[in-house]
Design a protein around this motif. Sequence first.
Motif, mmCIF file in Angstrom:
data_model
loop_
_atom_site.group_PDB
_atom_site.id
_atom_site.type_symbol
_atom_site.label_atom_id
_atom_site.label_comp_id
_atom_site.label_asym_id
_atom_site.label_seq_id
_atom_site.Cartn_x
_atom_site.Cartn_y
_atom_site.Cartn_z
ATOM 1 N N ALA A 107 0.686 -1.086 0.088
ATOM 2 C CA ALA A 107 0.150 -0.075 -0.036
ATOM 3 C C ALA A 107 0.953 1.271 0.070
ATOM 4 O O ALA A 107 0.402 2.361 -0.572
ATOM 5 N N ASN A 108 1.957 1.222 0.921
ATOM 6 C CA ASN A 108 2.603 2.570 0.626
ATOM 7 C C ASN A 108 3.594 2.555 -0.407
ATOM 8 O O ASN A 108 3.619 3.722 -0.895
ATOM 9 N N MET A 109 4.019 1.650 -1.255
ATOM 10 C CA MET A 109 4.840 1.481 -2.393
ATOM 11 C C MET A 109 3.796 2.254 -3.495
ATOM 12 O O MET A 109 4.413 2.928 -4.381
ATOM 13 N N SER A 110 2.597 1.726 -3.527
ATOM 14 C CA SER A 110 1.632 2.296 -4.504
ATOM 15 C C SER A 110 1.137 3.612 -4.427
ATOM 16 O O SER A 110 0.394 3.927 -5.238
ATOM 17 N N THR A 111 1.347 4.218 -3.241
ATOM 18 C CA THR A 111 0.742 5.586 -3.046
ATOM 19 C C THR A 111 1.845 6.489 -2.955
ATOM 20 O O THR A 111 1.954 7.669 -3.876
ATOM 21 N N ARG A 112 2.845 6.607 -2.107
ATOM 22 C CA ARG A 112 3.962 7.729 -1.925
ATOM 23 C C ARG A 112 5.020 7.348 -2.062
ATOM 24 O O ARG A 112 6.009 8.391 -2.170
ATOM 25 N N LEU A 113 5.515 6.100 -2.120
ATOM 26 C CA LEU A 113 7.159 6.014 -2.371
ATOM 27 C C LEU A 113 7.432 6.043 -3.577
ATOM 28 O O LEU A 113 6.757 5.536 -4.834
#
Length: 301
Positions: A107-113
């Motif tokens: 979820a983090n990779m697909s949004t802000r990273l």
Amino acid sequence: MITYYRRSLKDKEIKRLKNFQRGCWINVINPTNEEIDFLAQNFKLNKQNLLSGLDENEVPRIEFEKDNIYIIVKTPYSERPYLQTILIILANNFILTLSKIQPDFIANMSTRLTRIVTTQKYKTLIIFLSKINKEFENETIKTVKIVNALATSSRKIKEKDIYTLLKQEEKLNFYVSSYHYEKPIYEKLVRKLNFYEEDKDIIEDLIIDSEEGLNLCKSSLKTISNIRNYYNIMMSTRINRTITVLTLFTIFLSVFTAVSGFYGMNVALPFQNVPFISIYIFVFSLFLGGIFLIFAKFKWL
């Protein structure tokens, strides 16, 4: 749900796509049977392996096919069975992740990273594995802290503490199983794939981290076993002491019962005409019982 993401070296951030493009990352969360069929047919993927990515009891492993590499790993989960399965597929022109519940790191990779470059699938794979390893490390340390806190606590261990320890023990056993399978997967990746030297170093670090995590889990499991044995010994001691006290109390009362019963018989008895004989009998019985308790205290307690 099927989602497409892509980022090349020229892009500043990862982008969500409407349709598939070469070099993209396909993220699949809790797919339907129709979506499984779509993935298998359109991308020529093994349907059984896709279904394995949704099975929480699936064993971590790596399979090499002609054009695709299937990597099944585990990620920590807050609820029982404390692990969830995630499938990572390396294909010729894309990388795919599939799971029943979306892990936090995805979820983090697909949004802000923006660190991930989907066109570099080997580096993307290493990032995925590193994030999974980091999640295991955090969860393991969190569990170990709970165990150590109970082990070093100065207060008496209560029933709820034992329940907490049993829960942490179950969780650690699942983690041990996952750590056990991680090392062979990493070693096969190093042998089979042509990584850059710096990428090999990262995977070798992951192997070391998995071994350290495995040892940490085993050490905590041993601590839990020692605490449980200590608790069992203490409970046995308390039960034996309680039974002893109750037995002595019963014997103490039997002195009164025997004396009063003896003087309750309808026969001639000594001192039966003495005034206040009942008080004398009570004091005498109390004296005998007291002597017995003093003797029992030094002999059995």
